[in-house]
Motif scaffolding. Structure first.
Motif, mmCIF file in Angstrom:
data_model
loop_
_atom_site.group_PDB
_atom_site.id
_atom_site.type_symbol
_atom_site.label_atom_id
_atom_site.label_comp_id
_atom_site.label_asym_id
_atom_site.label_seq_id
_atom_site.Cartn_x
_atom_site.Cartn_y
_atom_site.Cartn_z
ATOM 1 N N LYS A 157 -1.835 -8.990 0.644
ATOM 2 C CA LYS A 157 -0.541 -8.798 0.092
ATOM 3 C C LYS A 157 -0.189 -7.142 -0.246
ATOM 4 C CE LYS A 157 -0.032 -13.304 -1.809
ATOM 5 N NZ LYS A 157 0.439 -14.061 -3.035
ATOM 6 N N ALA A 158 -1.295 -6.475 -0.418
ATOM 7 C CA ALA A 158 -1.389 -5.275 -0.779
ATOM 8 C C ALA A 158 -0.763 -4.086 0.145
ATOM 9 C CB ALA A 158 -2.637 -4.640 -1.216
ATOM 10 N N ARG A 159 0.152 -3.304 -0.299
ATOM 11 C CA ARG A 159 0.883 -2.455 0.875
ATOM 12 C C ARG A 159 0.854 -1.023 0.055
ATOM 13 N NH1 ARG A 159 0.817 -6.433 2.767
ATOM 14 N NH2 ARG A 159 2.617 -7.598 4.022
ATOM 15 N N LEU A 160 0.631 0.010 1.067
ATOM 16 C CA LEU A 160 0.862 1.563 0.702
ATOM 17 C C LEU A 160 2.408 1.547 0.587
ATOM 18 C CD1 LEU A 160 -1.395 3.101 3.284
ATOM 19 C CD2 LEU A 160 -1.884 2.660 0.628
ATOM 20 N N LYS A 161 2.782 2.751 -0.423
ATOM 21 C CA LYS A 161 4.244 2.729 -0.665
ATOM 22 C C LYS A 161 4.587 4.347 -0.423
ATOM 23 C CE LYS A 161 7.791 2.431 -4.058
ATOM 24 N NZ LYS A 161 8.160 2.005 -5.667
ATOM 25 N N PHE A 162 5.512 4.611 0.508
ATOM 26 C CA PHE A 162 5.650 6.061 0.757
ATOM 27 C C PHE A 162 7.311 5.983 0.735
ATOM 28 C CE2 PHE A 162 2.204 5.073 3.509
ATOM 29 C CZ PHE A 162 1.471 5.754 3.112
ATOM 30 N N HIS A 163 7.915 7.505 0.423
ATOM 31 C CA HIS A 163 9.247 7.844 0.527
ATOM 32 C C HIS A 163 9.386 8.761 1.431
ATOM 33 C CE1 HIS A 163 9.902 5.920 -3.164
ATOM 34 N NE2 HIS A 163 8.523 6.358 -3.615
ATOM 35 N N LEU A 164 10.132 8.304 2.749
ATOM 36 C CA LEU A 164 10.482 8.962 3.888
ATOM 37 C C LEU A 164 11.909 9.240 4.009
ATOM 38 C CD1 LEU A 164 7.672 7.714 6.096
ATOM 39 C CD2 LEU A 164 7.570 9.987 4.915
ATOM 40 N N GLY A 165 12.604 10.171 4.211
ATOM 41 C CA GLY A 165 13.802 10.559 4.350
ATOM 42 C C GLY A 165 14.775 9.836 3.540
ATOM 43 N N GLY A 166 14.466 9.624 2.406
ATOM 44 C CA GLY A 166 15.241 9.055 1.152
ATOM 45 C C GLY A 166 15.011 7.550 1.219
ATOM 46 N N LYS A 167 14.291 7.033 2.172
ATOM 47 C CA LYS A 167 13.775 5.739 2.182
ATOM 48 C C LYS A 167 12.390 5.224 1.577
ATOM 49 C CE LYS A 167 16.924 4.431 5.991
ATOM 50 N NZ LYS A 167 17.085 3.814 7.446
ATOM 51 N N THR A 168 12.575 4.044 1.038
ATOM 52 C CA THR A 168 11.202 3.726 0.718
ATOM 53 C C THR A 168 10.455 2.802 1.690
ATOM 54 O OG1 THR A 168 11.806 3.433 -1.582
ATOM 55 C CG2 THR A 168 9.749 2.305 -0.909
ATOM 56 N N VAL A 169 9.154 3.071 2.130
ATOM 57 C CA VAL A 169 8.412 2.449 3.335
ATOM 58 C C VAL A 169 7.286 2.061 2.732
ATOM 59 C CG1 VAL A 169 7.734 2.766 5.508
ATOM 60 C CG2 VAL A 169 9.591 4.038 4.998
ATOM 61 N N PHE A 170 6.995 0.505 3.192
ATOM 62 C CA PHE A 170 5.785 0.052 2.799
ATOM 63 C C PHE A 170 4.937 -0.210 3.938
ATOM 64 C CE2 PHE A 170 8.749 -1.164 -0.500
ATOM 65 C CZ PHE A 170 7.905 -0.980 -1.607
ATOM 66 N N ALA A 171 3.503 0.116 4.099
ATOM 67 C CA ALA A 171 2.703 -0.074 5.176
ATOM 68 C C ALA A 171 1.394 -0.974 4.687
ATOM 69 C CB ALA A 171 2.393 0.921 5.762
ATOM 70 N N ARG A 172 0.904 -1.903 5.426
ATOM 71 C CA ARG A 172 -0.370 -2.331 5.265
ATOM 72 C C ARG A 172 -1.452 -1.346 5.468
ATOM 73 N NH1 ARG A 172 -0.344 -8.256 7.798
ATOM 74 N NH2 ARG A 172 1.304 -8.819 6.666
ATOM 75 N N GLN A 173 -1.232 -0.418 6.477
ATOM 76 C CA GLN A 173 -2.346 0.759 6.704
ATOM 77 C C GLN A 173 -1.704 1.769 7.456
ATOM 78 O OE1 GLN A 173 -5.430 -1.184 8.821
ATOM 79 N NE2 GLN A 173 -4.515 -1.030 10.880
ATOM 80 N N VAL A 174 -2.405 2.937 7.446
ATOM 81 C CA VAL A 174 -1.758 4.339 7.885
ATOM 82 C C VAL A 174 -2.833 4.817 8.943
ATOM 83 C CG1 VAL A 174 -0.866 6.575 7.878
ATOM 84 C CG2 VAL A 174 -0.120 4.640 6.381
ATOM 85 N N PHE A 175 -2.543 4.864 9.840
ATOM 86 C CA PHE A 175 -3.638 5.675 11.050
ATOM 87 C C PHE A 175 -3.268 7.042 10.916
ATOM 88 C CE2 PHE A 175 -5.319 7.052 15.234
ATOM 89 C CZ PHE A 175 -6.532 6.889 14.998
ATOM 90 N N GLN A 176 -4.512 7.846 10.862
ATOM 91 C CA GLN A 176 -4.344 9.443 11.091
ATOM 92 C C GLN A 176 -5.362 9.771 12.044
ATOM 93 O OE1 GLN A 176 -4.512 11.577 7.474
ATOM 94 N NE2 GLN A 176 -2.578 11.028 6.948
ATOM 95 N N PRO A 177 -4.848 10.493 13.076
ATOM 96 C CA PRO A 177 -5.586 10.809 14.264
ATOM 97 C C PRO A 177 -6.422 11.808 13.670
ATOM 98 C CG PRO A 177 -3.518 11.698 14.525
ATOM 99 C CD PRO A 177 -3.377 10.913 13.468
ATOM 100 N N ALA A 178 -7.649 12.164 14.491
ATOM 101 C CA ALA A 178 -8.528 13.152 14.282
ATOM 102 C C ALA A 178 -7.757 14.597 14.329
ATOM 103 C CB ALA A 178 -9.478 13.270 15.344
ATOM 104 N N ARG A 179 -8.237 15.584 13.534
ATOM 105 C CA ARG A 179 -7.743 16.791 13.491
ATOM 106 C C ARG A 179 -8.564 17.900 13.980
ATOM 107 N NH1 ARG A 179 -3.510 16.165 8.603
ATOM 108 N NH2 ARG A 179 -2.282 14.532 9.550
ATOM 109 N N VAL A 180 -8.160 18.737 14.714
ATOM 110 C CA VAL A 180 -9.052 19.987 15.032
ATOM 111 C C VAL A 180 -9.087 20.953 14.163
ATOM 112 C CG1 VAL A 180 -9.446 21.965 16.854
ATOM 113 C CG2 VAL A 180 -8.546 19.573 17.731
ATOM 114 N N GLY A 181 -10.109 21.489 13.941
ATOM 115 C CA GLY A 181 -10.258 22.563 12.717
ATOM 116 C C GLY A 181 -9.608 23.726 13.146
ATOM 117 N N ARG A 182 -9.282 24.580 12.198
ATOM 118 C CA ARG A 182 -8.616 25.833 12.153
ATOM 119 C C ARG A 182 -9.351 26.972 11.239
ATOM 120 N NH1 ARG A 182 -2.968 26.445 12.873
ATOM 121 N NH2 ARG A 182 -3.480 28.452 12.964
#
Length: 156
Positions: free
Chosen positions: A87-112
């Motif tokens: 039942k747990a969710r992550l909560k975000f505010h994007l573009g004035g809207k509230t968004v709930f998600a079970r999980q968020v995937f972030q791709p690998a990032r190349v170093g700078r």
């Protein structure tokens, strides 16, 4: 009379200036750039770094990751006092809207590697920027010997 600590801080400031120049350091909000500072850490040694938690991930890169809610550390607020991961969710505010998600995937990032690039640039261009101050206090021959023996390293 100039000291080894002053020389180390002068070099650290030069590295900081090169690392934070526009186009070298990633810029989104400017917080990373503003957080880069220099500090004397020992006899003739200075450090350049940041206290931000994501600075190392930006510099070195990071692997892909999945972010999920942790109900043990952050229990839900309000009447829903459950500890059920389904039942747990992550909560975000994007573009004035509230968004709930079970999980968020972030791709690998190349170093700078902006610090390494700055150190390489300062080392390659030499330490002639120190010469006027060193000659004034130490004399020409000693100043040349001091500049010749300077070495920069990166430690994590």
């Amino acid at each position: 009379m100039i000291t080894a600590d002053q020389i180390a801080l002068m070099i650290a400031e030069r590295v900081r200036d090169k690392a934070t120049k526009q186009g070298r350091i990633p810029f989104d909000t400017g917080d990373l750039r503003k957080s880069i500072c220099t500090e004397l850490i020992g006899a003739g040694m200075a450090a350049v770094g940041s206290n931000l938690s994501y600075a190392r991930a930006v510099h070195d890169g990071r692997k892909a990751l999945t972010i999920r809610p942790n109900v043990q550390k952050n229990p839900p607020l309000g009447d829903r006092k459950h500890r059920d991961m389904k039942k747990a969710r992550l909560k975000f505010h994007l573009g004035g809207k509230t968004v709930f998600a079970r999980q968020v995937f972030q791709p690998a990032r190349v170093g700078r590697p902006f610090f390494q690039e700055a150190i390489d640039e300062v080392s390659a261009s030499g330490f002639d920027f120190l010469m006027p101050r060193l000659i004034q206090d130490l004399g020409h021959e000693i100043a040349k010997a001091v500049v010749k023996d300077i070495k920069l390293t990166i430690e994590l």
